[in-house]
Design an enzyme around this catalytic site. Structure first.
Site, PDB file in Angstrom:
ATOM      1  CG  ASN A  61      -6.312   6.534   0.286  1.00 30.87           C
ATOM      2  OD1 ASN A  61      -6.407   6.102  -0.678  1.00 30.87           O
ATOM      3  ND2 ASN A  61      -7.102   6.705   1.282  1.00 30.87           N
TER       4      ASN A  61
ATOM      5  CG  ASP B 267       1.334   4.164   6.596  1.00 27.00           C
ATOM      6  OD1 ASP B 267       0.436   3.484   6.744  1.00 27.00           O
ATOM      7  OD2 ASP B 267       1.418   5.069   6.012  1.00 27.00           O
TER       8      ASP B 267
ATOM      9  CG  HIS C 232      -1.362   7.081   7.918  1.00 24.90           C
ATOM     10  ND1 HIS C 232      -1.241   6.240   7.151  1.00 24.90           N
ATOM     11  CD2 HIS C 232      -2.364   7.953   7.411  1.00 24.90           C
ATOM     12  CE1 HIS C 232      -1.687   6.353   6.055  1.00 24.90           C
ATOM     13  NE2 HIS C 232      -2.421   7.394   5.985  1.00 24.90           N
TER      14      HIS C 232
ATOM     15  CG  ASN D 202      -6.055  10.617   2.166  1.00 21.90           C
ATOM     16  OD1 ASN D 202      -5.223   9.838   2.498  1.00 21.90           O
ATOM     17  ND2 ASN D 202      -7.276  10.564   2.612  1.00 21.90           N
TER      18      ASN D 202
END
Length: 192
Positions: A112, A91, A19, A66
């Site tokens: 997100n 990513d 991530h 997020n």
């Protein structure tokens, strides 16, 4: 001024995870520009390459993934940068490990962090470079997959796509998103 944003999660716990490949791209762009990250506007780390209107601000939001859009919108608003001049690196689990996909605009595609950026900027009209991290074992929870470190057999395959993504960012900055898309959206040839 243009802005390059690398998406990721702050803190040691997330360093080196799938991530955080957006952070790795931002680090490489800053390194190449001999720029050092410092505390910036809107809960970010920023590194400035150059000065004046042609300068580039490399940004790593210090919010969780997020909530990245809050930090990106704060920086864009402060510097009065149009979303079309903000390239976001993130990513992508829907791309094979190491594959790049650049777009001039688009949806969040289930990401997100991108969803947050779109929501806070109020538009999908900003360029992005997605770096493939693969889906992994479909039986494994997707959140666990992206928050995990790269497997031993993947580690050797991670540095090259980070460098290629930084190359794509440099092409975007010098020649625009169309040139970067034409050059980097195809699979890397084995001779390169």
């Amino acid at each position: 001024m243009r802005i390059v944003v690398g998406l990721g999660n702050p803190g040691r716990r997330y360093q080196g995870t799938r991530h955080n490949i957006g952070f790795a791209v931002a680090d490489e762009v800053a390194r190449r520009g001999q720029a050092v990250f410092e505390s910036g506007r809107g809960d970010t780390l920023t590194a400035r390459i150059g000065r004046g209107p042609a300068s580039v601000l490399v940004v790593k939001p210090l919010t969780m993934m997020n909530l990245s859009g809050d930090a990106v919108a704060a920086v864009a608003g402060f510097y009065k940068v149009d979303p079309a001049a903000i390239l976001v690196a993130a990513d992508d689990v829907n791309l094979p490990l190491g594959r790049l996909r650049l777009r001039a605009r688009g949806t969040a595609g289930g990401h997100n962090g991108l969803k947050s950026v779109i929501g806070c900027l109020g538009t999908e009209q900003f360029p992005r470079v997605r770096v493939g991290v693969g889906r992994g074992d479909p039986r494994r929870d997707l959140a666990d997959h992206v928050l995990a470190m790269f497997d031993d057999d993947e580690r050797g395959e991670v540095d090259r796509p980070i460098a290629r993504a930084a190359d794509a960012v440099e092409t975007f900055l010098a020649e625009g998103i169309e040139a970067a898309m034409n050059r980097y959206n195809r699979a890397e040839e084995s001779s390169s």
